[in-house]
Design an enzyme around this catalytic site. Structure first.
Site, PDB file in Angstrom:
ATOM      1  N   ARG A  58       0.844  -1.204   0.000  1.00 59.85           N
ATOM      2  CA  ARG A  58       0.000   0.000   0.000  1.00 59.85           C
ATOM      3  C   ARG A  58       0.879   1.254   0.000  1.00 59.85           C
ATOM      4  O   ARG A  58       0.584   2.224  -0.707  1.00 59.85           O
ATOM      5  CB  ARG A  58      -0.903  -0.033   1.231  1.00 59.85           C
ATOM      6  CG  ARG A  58      -1.934   1.054   1.299  1.00 59.85           C
ATOM      7  CD  ARG A  58      -2.764   0.793   2.551  1.00 59.85           C
ATOM      8  NE  ARG A  58      -3.771   1.793   2.817  1.00 59.85           N
ATOM      9  CZ  ARG A  58      -3.538   2.989   3.333  1.00 59.85           C
ATOM     10  NH1 ARG A  58      -2.308   3.369   3.594  1.00 59.85           N
ATOM     11  NH2 ARG A  58      -4.530   3.818   3.560  1.00 59.85           N
ATOM     12  N   ASP A  95     -12.877  -2.098  -3.944  1.00 56.35           N
ATOM     13  CA  ASP A  95     -13.770  -1.578  -2.899  1.00 56.35           C
ATOM     14  C   ASP A  95     -15.159  -1.387  -3.480  1.00 56.35           C
ATOM     15  O   ASP A  95     -15.298  -1.084  -4.671  1.00 56.35           O
ATOM     16  CB  ASP A  95     -13.244  -0.252  -2.331  1.00 56.35           C
ATOM     17  CG  ASP A  95     -13.921   0.070  -1.005  1.00 56.35           C
ATOM     18  OD1 ASP A  95     -13.442  -0.421   0.029  1.00 56.35           O
ATOM     19  OD2 ASP A  95     -14.949   0.776  -1.019  1.00 56.35           O
ATOM     20  N   TYR A 172     -23.826   5.424   1.213  1.00 55.57           N
ATOM     21  CA  TYR A 172     -22.597   6.241   1.105  1.00 55.57           C
ATOM     22  C   TYR A 172     -22.774   7.371   0.092  1.00 55.57           C
ATOM     23  O   TYR A 172     -22.267   8.477   0.274  1.00 55.57           O
ATOM     24  CB  TYR A 172     -21.402   5.360   0.707  1.00 55.57           C
ATOM     25  CG  TYR A 172     -20.973   4.424   1.821  1.00 55.57           C
ATOM     26  CD1 TYR A 172     -20.063   4.845   2.789  1.00 55.57           C
ATOM     27  CD2 TYR A 172     -21.478   3.137   1.917  1.00 55.57           C
ATOM     28  CE1 TYR A 172     -19.677   4.000   3.825  1.00 55.57           C
ATOM     29  CE2 TYR A 172     -21.102   2.284   2.947  1.00 55.57           C
ATOM     30  CZ  TYR A 172     -20.194   2.729   3.892  1.00 55.57           C
ATOM     31  OH  TYR A 172     -19.830   1.901   4.921  1.00 55.57           O
TER      32      TYR A 172
HETATM   33  O1  CP3 Z   1     -12.409  -8.474   1.644  1.00 54.79           O
HETATM   34  C1  CP3 Z   1     -11.392  -8.124   0.990  1.00 54.79           C
HETATM   35  O2  CP3 Z   1     -10.230  -8.311   1.390  1.00 54.79           O
HETATM   36  C2  CP3 Z   1     -11.591  -7.553  -0.402  1.00 54.79           C
HETATM   37  C3  CP3 Z   1     -11.463  -6.149  -0.541  1.00 54.79           C
HETATM   38  C4  CP3 Z   1     -12.536  -5.273   0.078  1.00 54.79           C
HETATM   39  C5  CP3 Z   1     -12.247  -4.012   0.652  1.00 54.79           C
HETATM   40  N1  CP3 Z   1     -13.425  -3.415   0.973  1.00 54.79           N
HETATM   41  C6  CP3 Z   1     -10.917  -3.439   0.808  1.00 54.79           C
HETATM   42  C7  CP3 Z   1     -10.728  -2.304   1.742  1.00 54.79           C
HETATM   43  C8  CP3 Z   1     -13.919  -5.466   0.140  1.00 54.79           C
HETATM   44  C9  CP3 Z   1     -14.759  -6.669  -0.267  1.00 54.79           C
HETATM   45  C10 CP3 Z   1     -14.464  -4.275   0.702  1.00 54.79           C
HETATM   46  C11 CP3 Z   1     -15.914  -4.071   0.883  1.00 54.79           C
HETATM   47  C12 CP3 Z   1     -16.384  -2.830   1.494  1.00 54.79           C
HETATM   48  N2  CP3 Z   1     -15.860  -1.578   1.386  1.00 54.79           N
HETATM   49  C13 CP3 Z   1     -17.574  -2.753   2.251  1.00 54.79           C
HETATM   50  C14 CP3 Z   1     -18.519  -3.905   2.520  1.00 54.79           C
HETATM   51  C15 CP3 Z   1     -18.018  -4.815   3.582  1.00 54.79           C
HETATM   52  C16 CP3 Z   1     -17.931  -4.203   4.948  1.00 54.79           C
HETATM   53  O3  CP3 Z   1     -16.781  -4.049   5.414  1.00 54.79           O
HETATM   54  O4  CP3 Z   1     -18.972  -3.881   5.531  1.00 54.79           O
HETATM   55  C17 CP3 Z   1     -17.707  -1.408   2.649  1.00 54.79           C
HETATM   56  C18 CP3 Z   1     -18.844  -0.857   3.499  1.00 54.79           C
HETATM   57  C19 CP3 Z   1     -16.632  -0.669   2.084  1.00 54.79           C
HETATM   58  C20 CP3 Z   1     -16.398   0.786   2.169  1.00 54.79           C
HETATM   59  C21 CP3 Z   1     -15.140   1.083   2.868  1.00 54.79           C
HETATM   60  N3  CP3 Z   1     -13.884   0.826   2.368  1.00 54.79           N
HETATM   61  C22 CP3 Z   1     -14.989   1.663   4.136  1.00 54.79           C
HETATM   62  C23 CP3 Z   1     -16.146   2.095   5.047  1.00 54.79           C
HETATM   63  C24 CP3 Z   1     -13.620   1.763   4.388  1.00 54.79           C
HETATM   64  C25 CP3 Z   1     -12.963   2.420   5.563  1.00 54.79           C
HETATM   65  C26 CP3 Z   1     -12.986   1.559   6.762  1.00 54.79           C
HETATM   66  C27 CP3 Z   1     -11.696   0.860   6.908  1.00 54.79           C
HETATM   67  O5  CP3 Z   1     -11.694  -0.351   7.174  1.00 54.79           O
HETATM   68  O6  CP3 Z   1     -10.662   1.550   6.790  1.00 54.79           O
HETATM   69  C28 CP3 Z   1     -12.947   1.169   3.282  1.00 54.79           C
HETATM   70  C29 CP3 Z   1     -11.493   1.024   3.115  1.00 54.79           C
HETATM   71  C30 CP3 Z   1     -10.967  -0.321   2.761  1.00 54.79           C
HETATM   72  N4  CP3 Z   1     -11.513  -1.199   1.869  1.00 54.79           N
HETATM   73  C31 CP3 Z   1      -9.751  -0.894   3.245  1.00 54.79           C
HETATM   74  C32 CP3 Z   1      -9.588  -2.128   2.602  1.00 54.79           C
HETATM   75  C33 CP3 Z   1      -8.446  -3.080   2.718  1.00 54.79           C
HETATM   76  C34 CP3 Z   1      -8.794  -0.224   4.192  1.00 54.79           C
HETATM   77  C35 CP3 Z   1      -8.083   0.836   3.395  1.00 54.79           C
HETATM   78  C36 CP3 Z   1      -6.643   1.039   3.741  1.00 54.79           C
HETATM   79  O7  CP3 Z   1      -5.772   0.213   3.378  1.00 54.79           O
HETATM   80  O8  CP3 Z   1      -6.383   2.102   4.325  1.00 54.79           O
END
Ligand code: CP3
Length: 369
Positions: A58, A95, A172
């Site tokens: 990352r 995402d 969102y």
């Molecule tokens: O599961 C996996 O490993 C596949 C990749 C994946 C991500 N997000 C990567 C991610 C998947 C399937 C998602 C789905 C997702 N994204 C959802 C539905 C599932 C759930 O968690 O309820 C939602 C609501 C999102 C939206 C989202 N993306 C949010 C609210 C956030 C911030 C919260 C957080 O955990 O930081 C993200 C960021 C995100 N998506 C990260 C990852 C690995 C973290 C980002 C980082 O590396 O800083």
């Protein structure tokens, strides 16, 4: 065609029956309704910040969205947990909020806080959105990630593609950020139902196109994440959780009959019962508020279930992790089951606890009383 992807180009029909041969990968066998002696396993957010190798890649990409749109690096982080743990499935690294961005909205992530988007609040902001077929230029790198993965994953590992469910993505888009109670989306739903319905329909249509391209690129399963399903009740749950999931599932099954679909109506509570029948999904993912003994009786009767260890065990580990993992495996051992967490693993998790969970599932780990 010698590709090891989802076999869309390669499916051989058996001359005697005219049917595709049964799947050999463990996850696909469970999704087809087979009760496995040991449940196959993968983990939501298995590529993520709890892994040092993820944090390094990352940093190399610069930020989270640059990582999502860099096909080589997105494929690399998808593969990292497969190398480290040998999970039975890999989930595409992307995402759910890339779709609103592909429809023309602004999207950015604030470190330590989460996503921010421009908002859909009225007719004019809705009218500025692209159509269902306008998304593919933006999302082309995601399809390329899938193609790379279907070449590079081990032969026994299933590749899962995914999208957010329309209601969750809409929450969102309407609020411009994550919200604890989805208040702005509920408000638009009651104040301007016509606009709200049009938004759900646009998302449903574009999600069908998005998942179709993932499948054509090599995704072998489609998973629909409805993280905020639990905040809808009554007719709203039917109209905005069940109906869109059914429409997406039907369209995909019409286009790609062999591709299984998993639904995740998180926090749906007793509405998990009958969800597979109502929507046509092959598998229902359970959050960790669901009692697995109840789920065996009321959800697994209709097919495969996935879940549902609390992600907090990946932080705390120890005997409690082993005990709850065993309880879930035992409760769901009478039918098709894919072991998973009830929600994504968190950044403060200890990578060794993931080994403990996997060992417990695969070998009935005996190191704890
Ligand atoms: O599961 C996996 O490993 C596949 C990749 C994946 C991500 N997000 C990567 C991610 C998947 C399937 C998602 C789905 C997702 N994204 C959802 C539905 C599932 C759930 O968690 O309820 C939602 C609501 C999102 C939206 C989202 N993306 C949010 C609210 C956030 C911030 C919260 C957080 O955990 O930081 C993200 C960021 C995100 N998506 C990260 C990852 C690995 C973290 C980002 C980082 O590396 O800083």
């Amino acid at each position: 065609m010698a590709r090891t992807g989802n076999g869309i180009m390669t499916i051989q029909t058996r001359p005697e029956t005219g049917q595709a041969p049964p799947p050999t990968k463990t996850i696909l066998r469970a999704l087809a309704g087979e009760t496995r002696p040991v449940p196959p396993i993968w983990m939501m957010r298995q590529a993520g910040r709890y892994l040092p190798e993820y944090r390094a890649t990352r940093a190399q990409a610069g930020d989270f969205l640059s990582l999502c749109y860099n096909s080589d690096l997105a494929a690399e982080v998808t593969l990292q947990p497969i190398r480290r743990y040998g999970f039975d499935a890999a989930i595409l690294f992307a995402d759910i909020l890339l779709l609103p961005q592909a429809l023309g909205m602004d999207l950015w992530f604030v470190t330590g806080e989460g996503p921010r988007l421009s908002t859909i609040t009225d007719k004019a902001s809705f009218a500025a959105l692209g159509g269902k077929d306008d998304i593919h230029d933006t999302l082309a790198p995601v399809y390329e990630t899938v193609r790379i993965l279907s070449r590079e994953l081990p032969g026994e590992t299933t590749l899962i593609g995914f999208a957010g469910a329309p209601w969750t993505v809409a929450t969102y888009m309407i609020a411009g950020r994550g919200t604890p109670d989805q208040g702005p989306a509920h408000a638009l739903k009651s104040e301007n139902r016509e606009l709200f319905r049009a938004l759900i329909d646009r998302l449903t249509d574009s999600t069908i196109e998005y998942l179709s391209r993932q499948i054509e690129a090599g995704a072998e399963v489609a998973k629909i994440f409805d993280s905020w399903a639990g905040s809808l009740t009554g007719a709203d749950f039917q109209d905005f959780v069940v109906a869109p999931c059914r429409r997406i599932t039907r369209a995909l099954k019409q286009r790609y009959p062999g591709i299984p679909v998993t639904g995740f109506p998180r926090e749906a509570g007793e509405k998990y019962a009958g969800f597979a029948r109502q929507t046509g999904v092959d598998c229902v993912a359970l959050d960790n508020s669901v009692d697995p003994v109840w789920a065996a009786k009321h959800v697994q009767v209709d097919g495969c279930v996935q879940g549902n260890l609390a992600a907090s065990h990946m932080v705390t580990g120890g005997a409690a992790l082993v005990k709850q993992t065993r309880a879930i495996v035992a409760a769901l051992s009478g039918g098709p089951h894919i072991f998973n967490l009830g929600h994504g693993i968190t950044p403060d998790a200890d990578p060794d606890n993931v080994h403990l969970m996997i060992d417990t599932v695969r070998s009935g780990f005996r190191g704890w009383p």
